[in-house]
Design a protein around this motif. Structure first.
Motif, short mmCIF file in Angstrom:
data_model
loop_
_atom_site.label_atom_id
_atom_site.label_comp_id
_atom_site.label_asym_id
_atom_site.label_seq_id
_atom_site.Cartn_x
_atom_site.Cartn_y
_atom_site.Cartn_z
N LEU A 102 0.84 -1.20 0.00
CA LEU A 102 0.00 0.00 0.00
C LEU A 102 0.88 1.25 0.00
O LEU A 102 0.56 2.25 -0.65
N GLU A 103 2.00 1.16 0.71
CA GLU A 103 2.90 2.33 0.73
C GLU A 103 3.42 2.64 -0.67
O GLU A 103 3.56 3.80 -1.06
N LEU A 104 3.68 1.58 -1.43
CA LEU A 104 4.09 1.77 -2.83
C LEU A 104 2.97 2.46 -3.61
O LEU A 104 3.20 3.42 -4.36
N ALA A 105 1.74 1.98 -3.39
CA ALA A 105 0.60 2.57 -4.10
C ALA A 105 0.39 4.03 -3.69
O ALA A 105 -0.02 4.86 -4.51
N LEU A 106 0.68 4.34 -2.42
CA LEU A 106 0.51 5.72 -1.96
C LEU A 106 1.56 6.65 -2.57
O LEU A 106 1.37 7.86 -2.64
N GLY A 107 2.68 6.06 -2.99
CA GLY A 107 3.70 6.86 -3.69
C GLY A 107 3.29 7.16 -5.13
O GLY A 107 3.82 8.08 -5.76
N CYS A 108 2.37 6.36 -5.68
CA CYS A 108 1.88 6.61 -7.05
C CYS A 108 0.94 7.82 -7.04
O CYS A 108 0.42 8.21 -5.99
N HIS A 109 0.69 8.36 -8.21
CA HIS A 109 -0.14 9.57 -8.27
C HIS A 109 -1.63 9.24 -8.29
O HIS A 109 -2.46 10.07 -7.93
N TYR A 110 -1.96 8.03 -8.72
CA TYR A 110 -3.36 7.59 -8.78
C TYR A 110 -3.42 6.13 -8.34
O TYR A 110 -2.48 5.37 -8.58
N ARG A 111 -4.59 5.77 -7.75
CA ARG A 111 -4.78 4.38 -7.34
C ARG A 111 -6.13 3.87 -7.84
O ARG A 111 -7.18 4.45 -7.50
N ILE A 112 -6.05 2.83 -8.66
CA ILE A 112 -7.26 2.21 -9.19
C ILE A 112 -7.28 0.76 -8.70
O ILE A 112 -6.25 0.09 -8.72
N SER A 113 -8.45 0.33 -8.24
CA SER A 113 -8.47 -0.99 -7.61
C SER A 113 -9.63 -1.83 -8.11
O SER A 113 -10.69 -1.31 -8.46
N HIS A 114 -9.42 -3.13 -8.08
CA HIS A 114 -10.54 -4.03 -8.34
C HIS A 114 -11.43 -4.05 -7.09
O HIS A 114 -10.93 -3.90 -5.97
N SER A 115 -12.72 -4.27 -7.30
CA SER A 115 -13.66 -4.20 -6.17
C SER A 115 -13.39 -5.28 -5.12
O SER A 115 -13.77 -5.15 -3.97
N LYS A 116 -12.72 -6.37 -5.53
CA LYS A 116 -12.50 -7.46 -4.55
C LYS A 116 -11.17 -7.31 -3.80
O LYS A 116 -10.84 -8.16 -2.97
N ALA A 117 -10.43 -6.25 -4.09
CA ALA A 117 -9.10 -6.12 -3.45
C ALA A 117 -9.24 -5.72 -1.98
O ALA A 117 -10.25 -5.17 -1.56
N LYS A 118 -8.19 -6.03 -1.22
CA LYS A 118 -8.12 -5.64 0.20
C LYS A 118 -6.88 -4.76 0.40
O LYS A 118 -5.81 -5.07 -0.15
N LEU A 119 -7.05 -3.72 1.18
CA LEU A 119 -5.93 -2.82 1.41
C LEU A 119 -5.72 -2.62 2.90
O LEU A 119 -6.68 -2.71 3.69
N GLY A 120 -4.50 -2.34 3.31
CA GLY A 120 -4.27 -2.09 4.72
C GLY A 120 -2.80 -1.94 5.05
O GLY A 120 -1.92 -2.19 4.22
N LEU A 121 -2.59 -1.50 6.30
CA LEU A 121 -1.22 -1.40 6.81
C LEU A 121 -1.14 -2.34 8.02
O LEU A 121 -1.30 -1.90 9.17
N PRO A 122 -0.93 -3.64 7.78
CA PRO A 122 -0.98 -4.60 8.89
C PRO A 122 0.33 -4.73 9.67
O PRO A 122 0.48 -5.66 10.46
N GLU A 123 1.27 -3.80 9.45
CA GLU A 123 2.59 -3.93 10.09
C GLU A 123 2.50 -4.17 11.59
O GLU A 123 3.27 -4.93 12.16
N VAL A 124 1.51 -3.49 12.25
CA VAL A 124 1.41 -3.59 13.71
C VAL A 124 1.27 -5.05 14.14
O VAL A 124 1.75 -5.45 15.20
#
Ligand SMILES: CCC[C@H](O)CC(=O)SCCNC(=O)CCNC(=O)[C@H](O)C(C)(C)COP(=O)([O-])OP(=O)([O-])OC[C@H]1O[C@@H](n2cnc3c(N)ncnc32)[C@H](O)[C@@H]1OP(=O)([O-])[O-]
Length: 673
Positions: A102-124
């Protein structure tokens, strides 16, 4: 590694390739750095799309590389260079974009996703922080409160939620890479000034301090609860029996008497714990049904847990004689004292002299049942919560004569069944239900005074309960409490005038009884505090009938409805429950506040991040709890339970020590008795 190719004439397509989840290994990072360089240096390329192979964008940093010598280009400058690029870079997210992904995607200028995708910062969940810009870019993109929530919980969000939060620019049902390539073509040449997240400023928040304070409180509550959960295993009783000096007996073969809903769940829980079980039901029809239901419950459990169950670990019988050789019996017949008495008398004759006899009751007197047997020292209560094979909580109720070994055995058996076992003394409702009674009463009183079930439930759900008190009551069935109140001689709706709302000199609300008289038992009848589309329906809808009923009820009793806010709902319902908790501690029914908190979190849906009722009282401040209780008691003098308990007052008089010191104050009190 990463594959690079030019598509649709002017789009540089970078595909991460590191099965199975395209984690950002050294070679993937190197591949990205090289590909980005190539794309930016190629005159023909006007925009870039980054995707992952095999339908997964990226599962984050390569965990297999942790602890090894770092090699390859570091993640942070790599993402920074993508953001700084002078050609639009679009992330095409399929499958997962987690952690570094997700951090990589946040570095991009735009983010397009499939409806079934899952996103998160599970590092904790790995003991890490999102260190590749996640803690910086996410709050700038979606605001501090939402980012803090995602970072501190590590939860995965759906594409729909991510879109709503503002993490995504677009969600598609189609081929995500195709959509992203088309999109990249459409933004070619557009200014990227407003697209670099690290240049955004964080939206100013007037209450930032309180937000962080709240987050810190949550962390403290979770840490407290971690230890509380473990503390309950170190049980003790007022008679001096303790976990470390009491020897549990081995239990290899157990029996369950009564195969209704609870009995079936207990049978499953025992079999799952590896015991051989004799399941007894004297009603032939019920026995037949149980013989079908129990194996399928076991099968479902085995599929969920990836385990196998010996199919012949359970034997069924229609007679109590079948339990003659078991080490322990759990009686789970209908909640009726006369019936239970009979069962215990029988068990006392049939069983081996050293068999432990347990009763699954939610409120009946364990000492009285023990007195029906030849060995009262071998009798304890085991209060399971429905569904018994799923719910984590077990109240182990010791009676006046229960031996330390009997308590230790029940506690250990609970643990073996995967439960959090909490030892409590014998009183009406034990710890959990005794406190719940006060909470329910206040909820009813609030309705009388002008609140609606919707208002009360909303306040409790926003506090963090999975369900408010009325939705919960509809789910568990209003008739359960009604039966108990009838048996206690309380549910008399023929009373009129002022006596209709008074029992034994105290305020009483007959609302629950009246609803039951209308056949409104909750979800099972399709009507309760809410309406449902059919009997057994689950979606609660506001019911105009109920609102009219409440209006008429208030008019009949001369009650003038007033405006009640959420704070009053929380204080009235929760502080009275907490007050009963202090009373329970004072009486020695529970040994310490951790026991009560574990009971409430595991058995009653108290939000874990609020630590449990007793921890919550500590956080709110004991002086404040006393002050509010006193105020409400003044307003409602016929509700004695609103009067602050002696222990609560003493703690305040002792300077309100923190929760881990309460036991000292309780101990001093007990030693003076
Ligand atoms: C500088 C700091 C940077 C950053 O902030 C830190 C991070 O990103 S920390 C990272 C933050 N990211 C996370 O915490 C995400 C952790 N991953 C997940 O949550 C799930 O694996 C995922 C949802 C991606 C797929 O679920 P699913 O479809 O049910 O699939 P599955 O779960 O069965 O896994 C399949 C295989 O993939 C393997 N593997 C998976 N991830 C990684 C990885 N990052 N690495 C290596 N390997 C990984 C997994 O071991 C398994 O291998 P095998 O040999 O087949 O047994």
């Amino acid at each position: 590694m990463a594959q690079y190719r030019r598509v649709s004439g002017s789009v540089g397509l970078i595909t991460l390739q590191n099965p199975p989840v395209n984690a950002l290994s050294a070679s993937v990072r190197q591949g990205i750095v090289d590909s980005v360089k190539r794309a930016l240096g190629d005159q023909k390329v006007k925009s870039v799309v980054i995707c992952g192979q095999n339908g997964v964008f990226c599962g984050g940093a390569d965990i297999r590389e942790f602890g090894r010598q770092m090699s390859g280009p570091p993640l942070v400058p790599m993402i920074h260079d993508i953001e700084a690029a002078n050609k639009p870079v679009v992330a095409a997210i399929e499958g997962s974009a987690l952690g570094g992904g997700l951090e990589l995607a946040l570095g991009c200028h735009y983010r397009i996703s499939h409806s079934k995708a899952k996103l998160g910062l599970p590092e904790v969940t790995l003991g890490l922080l999102p260190a590749a810009g996640g803690t910086q870019r996410l709050p700038r993109l979606i605001g501090v409160p939402a980012a803090l929530n995602l970072i501190t919980t590590g939860r995965h969000v759906t594409a729909a939620e991510a879109l709503q939060l503002g993490i995504l620019d677009h969600v598609t049902e189609h081929n995500t890479v195709d959509v992203a390539v088309k999109f990249a073509l459409s933004v070619t040449g557009e200014s990227l000034d407003g697209r670099r997240i690290s240049s955004f400023s964080c939206a100013p928040l007037s209450d930032l301090d309180s937000l962080f304070e709240e987050a810190m409180l949550k962390a403290r509550a979770l840490q407290y609860f971690f230890f509380a959960q473990r503390a309950v295993g170190r049980w003790s009783t007022p008679s001096g029996a303790r976990w470390d000096t009491s020897q549990p007996r081995p239990v290899r073969k157990a029996a369950v008497i009564g195969l209704g809903t609870m009995g079936r769940g207990i049978t499953v829980a025992l079999a799952q714990a590896g015991l051989s079980v004799v399941a007894v039901e004297t009603h032939a029809k019920q026995l037949m049904e149980a013989k079908k239901a129990v194996p399928s419950m076991l099968k479902r459990g085995a599929v969920r847990g990836g385990t196998t169950i010996e199919p012949d670990s359970i034997t069924y019988s229609e007679t109590v004689q079948a339990v003659a050789d078991v080490d322990l019996v759990i009686e789970a017949v209908f909640e009726d004292m006369a019936l239970k008495e009979k069962v215990f008398q029988q068990l006392s004759i049939v069983c081996k002299p050293d068999t432990l006899l347990c009763t699954n009751t939610s409120s009946l007197d364990v000492d009285h049942l023990a007195s029906q047997t030849r060995h009262p020292e071998l009798v304890v209560g085991m209060h399971f919560f429905a569904p018994a094979h799923v719910m984590k909580l077990l109240e182990v109720v010791y009676g006046r004569r229960s031996s330390p070994a009997a308590v230790a055995t029940a506690m250990q058996l609970g643990k073996k069944m995967g439960k959090v076992s909490v030892a409590v003394g014998n009183c009406r409702g034990f710890a959990g239900n005794r406190m719940l009674k006060r909470y329910l009463e206040q909820a009813f009183f609030l309705l009388e005074e002008g609140a609606t079930p919707e208002l009360v439930d909303r306040a409790l759900e926003e506090f963090g309960f999975p369900m408010g008190v009325f939705r919960m009551s509809d789910l568990s069935g209003l008739d359960v409490g009604w039966r108990v109140r009838k048996a206690d001689g309380l549910a008399d709706t023929s009373l009129t005038g002022t006596s209709a709302r008074v029992r034994q000199g105290c305020r009483y609300s007959p609302l629950g009884d009246l609803l039951c008289e209308h056949g409104r038992f909750g979800q099972k009848t399709g009507r309760g505090w809410y309406q449902y589309d059919k009997p057994g329906g689950r979606v609660a809808k506001s019911d105009p009938w109920l609102h009219n009923f409440l209006d008429e009820y208030r008019a009949r009793h001369g009650l003038v409805p007033r405006c009640i806010d959420q704070q009053e709902v929380l204080e009235r319902c929760l502080f009275v429950l907490i007050n009963e908790g202090f009373q329970i501690l004072e009486e020695g029914i529970a040994a310490g506040p951790e026991d009560i908190d574990a009971i409430y979190v595991f058995g009653y849906g108290w939000p874990r991040h609020r630590g449990g009722p007793m921890f919550y009282a500590d956080m709110v401040g004991l002086e404040r709890v006393v002050e509010r209780l006193e105020r409400y008691h003044q307003a409602h003098p016929n509700v004695p339970y609103l009067q602050p308990s002696g222990l609560l007052r003493r703690l305040v008089a002792n300077g309100s020590p923190p929760i881990h010191k309460w036991r000292n104050v309780i101990k001093n009190r007990n030693s003076q008795l």
